[in-house]
Write an enzyme that holds these catalytic residues in place. Structure first.
Site, mmCIF file in Angstrom:
data_model
loop_
_atom_site.group_PDB
_atom_site.id
_atom_site.type_symbol
_atom_site.label_atom_id
_atom_site.label_comp_id
_atom_site.label_asym_id
_atom_site.label_seq_id
_atom_site.Cartn_x
_atom_site.Cartn_y
_atom_site.Cartn_z
ATOM 1 N N SER A 183 0.783 -1.229 0.000
ATOM 2 C CA SER A 183 0.000 0.000 0.000
ATOM 3 C C SER A 183 0.815 1.280 0.000
ATOM 4 O O SER A 183 0.323 2.325 -0.411
ATOM 5 C CB SER A 183 -0.951 0.014 1.201
ATOM 6 O OG SER A 183 -0.226 -0.098 2.411
ATOM 7 N N HIS A 211 -5.531 -3.329 -2.150
ATOM 8 C CA HIS A 211 -5.095 -2.374 -3.171
ATOM 9 C C HIS A 211 -4.922 -3.023 -4.539
ATOM 10 O O HIS A 211 -4.448 -2.380 -5.474
ATOM 11 C CB HIS A 211 -3.783 -1.721 -2.733
ATOM 12 C CG HIS A 211 -3.906 -0.920 -1.485
ATOM 13 N ND1 HIS A 211 -4.226 0.421 -1.474
ATOM 14 C CD2 HIS A 211 -3.785 -1.283 -0.176
ATOM 15 C CE1 HIS A 211 -4.273 0.848 -0.222
ATOM 16 N NE2 HIS A 211 -4.016 -0.163 0.581
ATOM 17 N N LYS A 242 -12.096 0.937 -0.686
ATOM 18 C CA LYS A 242 -11.243 1.488 -1.736
ATOM 19 C C LYS A 242 -11.972 1.406 -3.078
ATOM 20 O O LYS A 242 -12.852 2.202 -3.343
ATOM 21 C CB LYS A 242 -9.889 0.785 -1.703
ATOM 22 C CG LYS A 242 -9.171 1.041 -0.371
ATOM 23 C CD LYS A 242 -7.894 0.309 -0.228
ATOM 24 C CE LYS A 242 -7.176 0.699 1.063
ATOM 25 N NZ LYS A 242 -7.941 0.403 2.297
#
Length: 395
Positions: A183, A211, A242
């Protein structure tokens, strides 16, 4: 003053940054998190978001959240173990299982709680957890709570991982836990080699796709899908906060593992379920990611543009090959000062300083969304270059 307050009052690092006018945290945004946001009444280009798909303000997702709230209310008032399971939750679990390619899925209230609750309880006192030294803090907290032996291997170093595997009792459980995309640094785990070693040493593999989803793989399915190793990875973790433009997290695996986790994972059993709005938003996000591949394609066009632009300008960006681009500064106070100057220039980026990274590895984290434009990326690179030159970081 009581002893606790007296002890904690010695922590004054934030006050020093505030006094210097460079404190960069808790900046209040008064708009949707789009490529441009409003801070203190000023428009600022947002290059600090984790919503790689750019879906967080999509009207279709907002409408799905509103309709779910009308039907189910604003919360569940309990954990999934007791009164907090909705038919909508079960629908999302089934949808993710199909999307990721696993037999079963469990939804947690946050991504942090997934890693905390899974890593901490899967293995026993005589077993092993093997983890990359750059794994996310939630994985580290999970292994700290475990009674298993903890073996750290050097970042993305497969020789180091194999040496640690060789230390393990071959008859005990060995759980390898890694980020898919790291990340802060933006580099990608060597999943083909990790899964090969896992087969050789009869180890279990868990990959944090927080991610990776929305960025890699068909329809944004993540790094496991990208490398074609989904079947060889035993547990796939993801977060809704996210690319899914929501809040919550999941673990995708087989039914033997979920059966155990549903009755032993404390962060699952003792935390209230995600809201109906968050659930519906995540469901709609999956549909959009699958139906609009051009969104992912544009993200990668922007990523290649930014990587080339930063390298050409002389930035040190490490081994990243993703929409997460670390711009190394290697000094805490300079990182704070540059972050503040960039905001004054109309660019929002995130500072990453010790103890999140070693003091000599401090950086600014520049991240892209599929909804950025090439013009916005070019403007950001130009202003970053100007400020970094002013501080003699480049040039």
């Amino acid at each position: 003053m009581k002893l606790l307050q007296k002890k904690l009052s010695q922590y004054t690092e934030p006050q020093k940054a505030m006094a210097a006018g460079v404190y960069p945290y808790f900046r209040a945004i008064s708009s949707e998190q789009e490529p441009e946001v409003i801070i203190n009444g000023k428009r600022v280009l947002m290059f600090g978001s984790n919503c790689y798909t750019g879906l967080v303000s999509d009207p279709r997702i907002k409408e799905a959240a509103i309709e779910a709230t009308k039907k189910y209310g604003t919360g569940c008032a309990g954990s999934p173990f007791l009164n907090g399971t909705l038919d909508l939750h079960k629908k999302l679990e089934a949808r993710i299982a199909e999307y990721i390619g696993k037999e079963d899925v469990m939804i947690y209230s946050t991504g942090f709680e997934v890693n905390l609750g899974v890593v901490s309880c899967l293995t026993g006192r005589e077993d092993y957890i093997l983890w990359d030294e750059q794994d996310h803090a939630s994985i580290i907290e999970g292994r700290r709570l475990s009674f298993s032996s903890s073996l750290k291997y050097r970042h993305n170093d497969m020789e180091s991982l194999e040496k640690q595997l060789q230390k393990c009792d071959p008859d005990k459980v060995k759980l390898i836990v890694t980020d898919g995309v790291f990340s802060m640094e933006g580099d990608v785990a060597n999943l083909p080699e990790i899964t090969r070693l896992a087969k050789q040493y009869n180890a279990t593999v868990m990959v944090d796709e927080a991610h990776g989803i929305g960025v890699f793989g068909k329809g944004g399915r993540g790094t496991c899908n990208h490398f074609g190793v989904t079947e060889d990875v035993d547990l796939v973790m993801g977060t809704f906060s996210k690319s899914f433009a929501s809040l919550g997290g999941f673990i995708a695996t087989d039914k033997e593992i979920t059966n155990f986790l549903r009755h032993h994972s404390r962060s699952y059993i003792f935390t209230a379920s995600i809201t109906p709005a968050s659930t519906a938003a995540a469901l709609k996000a999956i549909d959009i990611m699958e139906q609009e591949p051009e969104r992912q394609e544009n993200l990668w066009k922007l990523t290649h543009m930014a990587l080339e632009g930063f390298r050409s300008a002389g930035f040190e960006i490490g081994h990243t090959s993703t929409p997460i681009i670390p711009l190394y500064i290697r000094d805490n106070m300079k990182t704070f000062a540059i972050t503040t100057e960039l905001q004054n220039e109309g660019i929002f980026v995130n500072p990453v300083v010790s103890p999140a990274v070693a003091p000599q590895d401090t950086l600014i984290r520049f991240s892209l969304m599929a909804t950025h434009t090439p013009e916005q990326v070019a403007e950001a690179i130009e202003k970053l270059t100007k400020v970094f030159k002013r501080y003699n970081i480049i040039g």
